[in-house]
Every structure is written in structure tokens, then in C-alpha cells.
Design an enzyme around this catalytic site. Structure first.
Site, PDB file in Angstrom:
ATOM      1  N   LYS A 481       0.835  -1.200   0.000  1.00 16.38           N
ATOM      2  CA  LYS A 481       0.000   0.000   0.000  1.00 16.38           C
ATOM      3  C   LYS A 481       0.875   1.256   0.000  1.00 16.38           C
ATOM      4  CE  LYS A 481      -0.180  -0.368   4.996  1.00 16.38           C
ATOM      5  NZ  LYS A 481      -0.935  -0.864   6.143  1.00 16.38           N
ATOM      6  N   ARG A 579     -10.230   0.968  14.852  1.00 14.14           N
ATOM      7  CA  ARG A 579     -10.190   1.722  13.591  1.00 14.14           C
ATOM      8  C   ARG A 579     -11.406   1.247  12.815  1.00 14.14           C
ATOM      9  NH1 ARG A 579      -4.507   1.687  10.402  1.00 14.14           N
ATOM     10  NH2 ARG A 579      -5.093  -0.431   9.897  1.00 14.14           N
ATOM     11  N   TYR A 707      15.291  31.808   4.337  1.00 12.82           N
ATOM     12  CA  TYR A 707      14.082  32.537   4.738  1.00 12.82           C
ATOM     13  C   TYR A 707      14.071  32.811   6.230  1.00 12.82           C
ATOM     14  CZ  TYR A 707      11.722  31.444   0.299  1.00 12.82           C
ATOM     15  OH  TYR A 707      11.359  31.355  -1.009  1.00 12.82           O
ATOM     16  N   MET A 756      11.072  25.200  -0.239  1.00  8.87           N
ATOM     17  CA  MET A 756      10.200  24.274  -0.941  1.00  8.87           C
ATOM     18  C   MET A 756      11.006  23.279  -1.780  1.00  8.87           C
ATOM     19  SD  MET A 756       7.146  25.065  -3.646  1.00  8.87           S
ATOM     20  CE  MET A 756       6.206  26.112  -2.561  1.00  8.87           C
TER      21      MET A 756
HETATM   22  C1  LIG Z   1      -0.212  -1.627   6.979  1.00  6.39           C
HETATM   23  C2  LIG Z   1      -0.786  -2.819   7.539  1.00  6.39           C
HETATM   24  C3  LIG Z   1       0.022  -3.911   7.903  1.00  6.39           C
HETATM   25  C4  LIG Z   1       1.527  -3.882   7.863  1.00  6.39           C
HETATM   26  O1  LIG Z   1       2.020  -3.212   8.988  1.00  6.39           O
HETATM   27  P1  LIG Z   1       3.593  -3.062   9.256  1.00  6.39           P
HETATM   28  O2  LIG Z   1       3.711  -2.518  10.608  1.00  6.39           O
HETATM   29  O3  LIG Z   1       4.093  -2.144   8.209  1.00  6.39           O
HETATM   30  O4  LIG Z   1       4.148  -4.423   9.101  1.00  6.39           O
HETATM   31  C5  LIG Z   1      -0.604  -5.072   8.307  1.00  6.39           C
HETATM   32  N1  LIG Z   1      -1.949  -5.141   8.400  1.00  6.39           N
HETATM   33  C6  LIG Z   1      -2.756  -4.107   8.100  1.00  6.39           C
HETATM   34  C7  LIG Z   1      -4.223  -4.255   8.233  1.00  6.39           C
HETATM   35  C8  LIG Z   1      -2.210  -2.913   7.667  1.00  6.39           C
HETATM   36  O5  LIG Z   1      -3.008  -1.886   7.374  1.00  6.39           O
END
Ligand SMILES: *Cc1c(COP(=O)(O)O)cnc(C)c1O
Length: 812
Positions: A481, A579, A707, A756
Site C-alpha cells: 500500500k 479503527r 528565509y 520548498m
Molecule cells: C499496513 C498494515 C500492515 C503492515 O504493517 P507493518 O507494521 O508495516 O508491518 C498489516 N496489516 C494491516 C491491516 C495494515 O493496514
């Protein structure tokens, strides 16, 4: 190579389905099912790795026409595959090694075996360059120096050769003996010994002892006159060199780029083209070999001057018009073309494949033969477009389909423009003298000098590290992701697909669609599916996480319209993270829906730990796990199903290995960052954010920088301006002397506020010139160091790197 099947069987202690008297002609030995060279003259060794089993590809390979196989299982091979010819052995890797040793025994010419911690490939390539006028040399391609690379290299030996140069690399005890039996060097080279890659050894001494097992039958050893080394090989005929010990065979002194040597009481001056100590050591080793082989001083002087830097990695770069460039613009020998074409096949992200190829050199074959082989190779690989550059390649390869010719690189550059290239993966492969780097820079996407380099070899290492902590039956899902935690999703997902991970995890549907469009077939779970994307997800075979009754009902509606049956879904339980996911009180309703539908099938049930990295919350984590087990029980009993169960993320795998259930979900660890120091020690750094110094200037005492005038010079100050800023993802709070970058291995403080697109650093007390490389993070300056000083986490630093920063992927 030809061999008699009976002889081969006896040597390997194999059983076979072939006619015993058959003479077998082999043109190619393969262990990679994806290579397009697999045909009826291929001998395929079905190797069993941890995550791969060559036996799985036998059917596919038979369809491609491969006839000869060395296998260790498949009791049914005789009946199932009627057309193949099988040799069954106990262990296919050992068989590969022993058959290479068997092949090696047929030849009786000098063979140089090279080992050491560093410089093996450079010395090998240089020796090949220095001696190819006098010898017809067979050498290991690229850095093929492993337990499989060495046998594959040695299979390349043919009648016409009269000198072999092979490298041998080991990572732990008891590996060298096997390589030594295959290479059987008559001369040995030991390049530098460093404490890198020390994990597999108790001490340097032990490592040296293991490495020199390569020299069992070698009469001469070219090595540094270092007591640590020579005490172990005192009984050999030694040919040593040293910069400090005048008793060495060659005593050397260096002044700038002038090398002064004393050998046999004779003095030799050699001008060298490099001045870094590593290159100079490698040059001295090469000269030792030349002196031993009685090359005249003048030839040595002339040829050493012409040595060039060796680029060992194939780089994958983003190109213009959605092209991908594989940059291998440094040599064009036949073996390395084979490797590069296989690499192209594995890494292509576009359907169309193009090669830009220069004249090809091979000291061991006649020109007509070389180009005939190249023609076969190119036809086999079904390239969409072939661009041949050079007088010879044009002469010999005319008549190939889809071929464009150019006399030289400059005509190509004049006649072609970037608009001639669209949506293709382009392999740029040429001898150095052709200056194909100019072609690469034409075709490369023009972004600024800042790049994020991603080490795919390190990713593979990290994956294997976490895999080594799993029970053999535990599946693995890898999270790609957020653009692969900032590193690039498609390229990494391709690697993971090849490593046979069981699932890929993305956050949103469009990330999954990108993976599908680039040809990735691994199952993908979408963690944050949006209702509007359900149709597209079904169209692209993406599996949703189901976290609420409302979501499930909407998904069911869409899936029903699409006539889905048993569509895989993944139930997320909220066990304390709070969550998303189902709480205990929601389960009854969930069960009622799932019980009466066959539109979806619960493929897995999972939950997420909130604090698997924090020792102070062990109690809480164990509670979450217990809660998970209870709710899984409830669901599986009520629904009478047995889905995959999973809860561990990266630090979960490390800290709670007993709760792997059926699968784990690896994220940050793959990208080289553990949540604790013990964990990080086992990992390799993956990403390096680099740029170059734009300007260096000296300013007077009492001046302000940047700056808001937040930095005032206390003395005459040399500052460097670096073209990277908060728009690239550098946190602004890293400025004002909190953070630093690395230039020429030294820390340079960031002074004033980060802008920037730029930042300024203090380089008063160090050597720093315009154009020097600047490391913003990487091995020398770990991401965790930055995140902890900024009171955040490495995840945020990595995923903040803006998309305008070009990603470059490489493999060692
Ligand atoms: C991102 C995520 C992981 C991986 O977590 P890490 O700490 O990067 O290993 C595992 N499970 C879910 C549901 C996640 O969203």
C-alpha cells in the site's frame, strides 16, 4: 556440449527414462523456468528453493519444447510427461554442481579462481579486458559466483577456450569446497578481505580459512602480503603484493596516479586511470597476474591506462512516454546479453519489448558465428523492436524483422527522437565504447537530480528474513500500500509475485488496478475499499476487506448484479485497535447475512494489532489475540467454515511468532526498517534518497542564510545548496541545525529553514564540490534516526517522499 546419457547417469547416480545409449546434445543449462532460451537443447535442473520449486514448471517447459530434465521428485514423471527425458537424482542442486564439475574435468587449460570480500567482479572483468587479445577466455557472466551461479558459468566452457576466469562467492562455512571442486582453479586470486558479510562466520580468521579452500590445487595465489592471509597458505607457491612490505613478490608505491613497482629486482612505472585505493589494489592484482604470465612491461603499461569502471548492476529507470529503461550500457559480451534479455523478460512492465544493441565482442568465436548466435537469441525473445547500432551488427544481422540499423550512436541520436518511443520496456545494452549512456540520458524521464534508489536485492533479503521466522505452512501477505511504502508498487509487487508470496495488500482499489494492469496475478486484498470502486474491484479480481454490515450489504448487491459466486472476501475484526472492523456485538448480524448467501465466500478472517512493537503493551496485545481467537471460533463454528486466519504485522512476526495462525502480513520490515534495533540489525537497507550539490560558496561572518534569517554565520562559512526541499517530502522541521545530510561520507548540518525545493548545508570543514553526491537518507543515515529525532515514525518519512522524486530500482 555432448554427453553420453549412460555416463551421465553413472556419474550422478541417477535413474532415467531415457534410452541409455543416447548421446545428448545440450546447448544450454537452465534453472530458470522463465528464461526464453528453454528449448529442446536445454537441460533443465528442477531446483527446490525455499519458495520455489522448479518441478512445478515441468509441464509448462515441456510445452515449450524442453526435453531434458534433472528432477528429484514427481514419482509420476514417467507416465505424466511422455515426451520428456528425465534423470532422477536425490538432490538437484548437488546434481547441478556435480555435472558442472564433470564438465570441467574434460578441459585442461589454466583457470583462474577469484574470491574475496570485494572486487571479484572488477578484477575478473579487467583481466578479461587485459588479456583477451592473447587468450580465448571463458569467464563468469556478471557476478555469477554463487552455489548455482558457479556451475552455470562453468557449463560455458568449450573446446575453443584456453583460459578460464571464474569468481566464487560464499556467505558461510562449508560452501567453498563445492565451488572449488567445480572451478578447479590452477591459479588463485584473493582480493580484499573486509568484515562485510561477516554474519555467516565467527571470525575473520575463519572466513579467510574458508575462502582459501578455493586454492586447494592452485599453484599460485595473488594476494596481499598480509600475515592474516599468508599464514594459512604458506604451503602454496605464493605471488604476493604489498604497499608496505618489501619482501612481497611485487612491492608497490603509489603517488597520485603513478604506480611504482619492484618485481624481481626490476623497476616498473605504470600510470593508472584511477586514484581511489580500492581500484588501485585491484589494478595491482591484475598487474601481478600479467607479470606472472610474462607480459612485457610496455603492454602492461599501455593496457592498464585503458581500464574503465565496471558497472555491475542493471538499473531499471523510468523513461519518457511511459517507457521503462533497463540500463546496461557498459558491456556487450554474449553471456551478459543472455542475462540482460532474461532480466528484460522478468522486469518488463509494458507489453512491448525493445532492445538497443551495439556490436558484440567475443574473443572465443568468429564474428559470423557470434552474430548467428545473437540472431537466434533475438528471434527467440520475440522483441517488438530491435535497434542495432554499429558497423558489424548491421552487416551480419540484416533481414531480421522489426530491426532498425544505425552506423553509430551519434546517427541514432540525430535520427531518432523521444517520440519514437512509447509504452515499451527498452533494454539498452552496448559496449562501453559505443557511449550508450547518451541514449539512456535521451530516453530517461527528465526529472531533477534527486532520486530514490531502491535495492531489490535487499528487499528479497528482508522478505527471506521474515520468512525464515515462519513455520513452513504459514502463508505470507505483503503490504504494498501507499506506493510500496513510498518505494514504488509495481516493481516491488513484481518481485514479490515472483517470490510466490500468497497475497498482496493495498489500501485502495486503484492501487490494485495498477498492479493488475501491469500483469500481476497474485491475489490482492483491498484494505480500504470504497463503495464506488466495488464494480471495478470485481472486474479486476480484487478482494475486499469487509469491516461492516453496511459495507457487506452494498458489496453483495454489486456482486449479485455481476453474477458472482463465492467471491472471496476478508472479514476484519476490531479487537482493540478501534479503527474499522466488526466488534463482538456485530457478529450475530454478520453471521445471519453470510449464512444465507453464496455470492461471497469468507476467504480469511483477520484483525490488526495496535502495539505489537511496544513491550509495555504486551498485555494489551495478548488480549487482542485472545479476543481474536474467540471471535474467529464463534464465526467459524456458526458458519461451518475454515478460512485463513491472520493478525501479525511486521513487529508482530518478530515479537509474537507463536501467533502466526495461517498467515502474516509483512509491511515496513520488507522495506528495511524494523521497529526495534534487534530487528533492524537483521535487515538490509532498501531505500537511499540522493541528490547532488548545486552550488558551493563562501560567505562572510555575520551573514544570514535562508528565509526568515534563522541562521547567522559565526565565522567565514562555506555553504552548499542542495536541490531538495519540503515539496520533495523533507520535513521542514528537519532544518535549522536539527538535521543533516551526508556528503563525501561526512555529516553536513542543514542551516536555515528548509525551502520548498532546496536546502542549505554547512560544509566549511569538509571537502565538498559542486556536483558531489548528497545522501539524505540511506545506509549511512538511517530513516529511523531521522524519524526518532523528528518525533515521528519511519513510515511517515518513507511515504512522504513526493512522486516527483524519480525511483530507480536495481539488483546486485
Ligand atoms: C499496513 C498494515 C500492515 C503492515 O504493517 P507493518 O507494521 O508495516 O508491518 C498489516 N496489516 C494491516 C491491516 C495494515 O493496514
Amino acid at each position: 556440449m555432448k554427453f553420453n546419457s549412460g555416463e551421465f547417469i553413472a556419474f550422478l547416480d541417477a535413474t532415467t527414462s531415457c534410452q541409455e545409449s543416447e548421446t545428448i546434445e545440450i546447448a544450454h543449462v537452465s534453472v530458470d523456468s522463465r528464461s526464453l532460451l528453454n528449448d529442446n537443447k536445454t537441460l533443465f535442473f528442477a531446483l527446490k528453493g525455499k519458495n520455489h520449486n522448479g518441478h512445478d514448471y515441468i509441464g509448462e517447459l515441456i510445452d515449450k519444447g524442453v526435453k531434458y530434465f534433472v528432477v528429484s521428485d514427481h514419482e509420476e514423471w514417467r507416465s505424466q510427461y511422455k515426451t520428456g527425458c528425465f534423470f532422477k537424482v536425490k538432490n538437484t542442486l548437488h546434481a547441478l554442481q556435480r555435472s558442472a564439475a564433470f564438465h570441467r574435468l574434460k578441459f585442461d587449460f589454466p583457470v583462474i579462481g577469484i574470491t574475496g570480500s570485494k572486487g571479484k567482479t572488477v578484477v575478473k572483468e579487467w583481466l578479461n579486458f587485459l588479456m583477451s587479445e592473447e587468450y580465448r577466455i571463458i569467464k563468469s557472466p556478471k557476478s555469477y559466483n554463487s552455489q548455482t551461479g558457479v556451475p552455470l558459468s562453468v557449463f560455458g566452457i568449450e573446446e575453443k577456450h584456453n583460459l578460464g576466469i571464474f569468481e566464487a562467492g560464499i556467505s558461510t562455512q562449508n560452501e567453498m569446497k563445492k565451488l572449488a571442486e567445480i572451478i578447479k582453479p590452477t591459479m588463485g586470486i584473493l582480493t580484499a578481505i573486509t568484515d562485510e558479510h561477516q554474519e555467516g562466520f565467527d571470525s575473520i580468521d575463519q572466513k579467510i580459512q574458508e575462502k582459501i579452500k578455493l586454492f586447494e590445487n592452485a599453484t599460485v595465489v595473488f594476494c596481499e602480503n598480509d600475515k592474516r592471509i599468508t599464514k594459512h597458505i604458506f604451503d602454496k607457491e605464493l605471488f604476493t603484493w604489498s604497499f608496505s612490505d618489501s619482501t612481497a613478490t611485487v612491492f608497490a608505491k603509489i603517488q597520485g596516479k603513478n604506480l611504482h613497482l619492484i618485481y624481481n629486482g626490476r623497476e616498473i612505472e605504470v600510470k593508472v586511470p584511477f586514484d581511489d585505493s580500492m581500484s588501485i589494489n585491484n589494478i595491482v592484482i591484475c598487474i601481478c597476474v600479467l607479470l606472472y604470465l610474462k607480459y612485457p612491461d610496455e603492454i602492461i603499461q599501455q593496457r592498464i591506462m585503458k581500464l574503465y569502471p565496471i558497472e555491475m548492476r542493471l538499473q531499471v529507470k523510468k523513461g519518457v512516454n511511459r517507457c521503462v529503461i533497463i540500463d546496461d550500457a557498459y558491456n556487450a559480451d554474449y553471456q551478459s546479453i543472455i542475462i540482460a534479455l532474461d532480466f528484460l523478460e522478468k522486469h518488463k512492465t509494458n507489453h512491448a519489448k525493445t532492445i538497443v544493441l551495439s556490436d558484440v565482442f567475443r574473443s572465443d568465436y568468429k564474428e559470423t558465428e557470434v552474430y548467428e548466435q545473437i540472431r537466434v537469441l533475438l528471434e527467440r525473445h520475440k522483441l517488438t523492436k530491435i535497434i542495432a547500432i554499429g558497423e558489424n551488427i548491421g552487416k551480419y544481422l540484416s533481414g531480421l524483422n522489426n530491426m532498425l540499423f544505425f552506423k553509430n550512436t551519434d546517427t541514432f541520436l540525430q535520427k531518432m527522437s523521444i517520440d519514437d518511443f512509447n509504452d515499451e520496456t527498452i533494454l539498452v545494452k552496448g559496449a562501453r565504447s559505443f557511449r550508450f549512456d547518451k541514449i539512456v540520458s535521451l530516453l530517461e524521464e527528465k526529472t531533477h537530480e534527486t532520486v530514490l534508489e531502491v535495492d531489490l536485492t535487499a528487499i528479497r533479503h528482508n522478505l527471506n528474513f521474515y520468512r525464515s521466522m515462519l513455520k513452513p505452512e504459514t502463508k505470507i501477505m505483503v503490504m504494498v500500500k501507499a506506493f510500496g511504502y513510498g518505494n514504488g508498487s509495481v516493481e516491488i509487487a513484481k518481485l514479490l509475485a515472483h517470490e510466490n508470496v500468497n497475497y498482496l495488500g493495498v489500501a485502495f482499489a486503484d492501487e490494485g488496478i495498477t498492479l493488475r494492469k501491469s500483469g500481476i496475478k497474485t491475489p490482492v486484498i483491498v484494505m480500504n475499499p470504497e463503495f464506488s470502486a466495488f464494480e471495478a474491484m470485481i472486474a479486476y479480481d480484487l478482494e475486499p476487506e469487509i469491516y461492516s454490515v453496511r459495507e457487506l450489504n452494498i458489496f453483495l448487491k454489486v456482486a449479485r448484479e455481476k453474477n458472482c459466486y463465492n467471491y472471496p472476501v476478508h472479514i476484519k475484526l476490531d479487537t482493540g485497535m478501534h479503527r474499522h472492523g466488526f466488534l463482538v456485538e456485530d457478529l450475530k448480524e454478520l453471521v445471519e447475512i453470510l449464512k444465507y448467501t453464496n455470492v461471497v465466500e469468507v476467504k480469511s478472517i483477520f484483525s490488526h494489532l495496535s502495539s505489537s512493537d511496544l513491550a509495555e503493551h504486551i498485555g494489551f496485545t495478548l488480549n487482542q489475540i485472545e479476543n481474536f481467537q474467540e471471535n474467529v471460533c464463534l464465526l467459524t463454528n456458526e458458519l461451518a467454515i475454515n478460512p485463513i486466519k491472520h493478525i501479525l504485522n511486521t513487529s508482530g512476526i518478530f515479537n509474537f511468532p507463536q501467533y502466526q495462525f495461517d498467515m502474516v502480513r509483512l509491511g515496513i520490515g520488507l522495506y528495511g526498517v524494523g521497529n526495534g534495533t534487534e530487528e533492524t540489525k537483521c535487515l538490509k537497507n532498501v531505500s537511499t534518497l540522493k541528490t547532488r550539490v548545486m552550488q558551493v560558496k563562501e560567505i562572510a561572518e555575520g551573514q544570514s542564510v535562508g528565509y526568515g534569517r534563522r541562521f547567522k554565520t559565526q565565522r567565514i562559512t562555506k555553504i552548499a545548496t542542495v536541490p531538495i526541499g519540503y515539496a520533495d517530502g523533507i520535513h521542514r522541521s528537519w532544518g535549522n541545525e536539527k538535521g543533516y545530510v551526508i556528503i563525501n561520507k561526512q555529516k553536513a548540518m542543514i542551516i536555515g529553514s528548509i525551502c520548498m525545493d532546496m536546502l542549505m548545508v554547512d560544509v566549511t570543514d569538509m571537502c565538498c564540490e559542486e556536483g558531489d553526491e548528497v545522501i539524505v537518507f540511506g545506509e549511512e543515515l538511517p530513516v529511523v534516526e531521522i524519524s526518532s529525532k523528528l518525533n515521528t515514525i519511519p513510515y511517515e518519512i518513507l511515504t512522504s517522499i513526493s512522486q516527483r522524486v524519480k525511483r530507480i530500482f536495481y539488483e546486485e
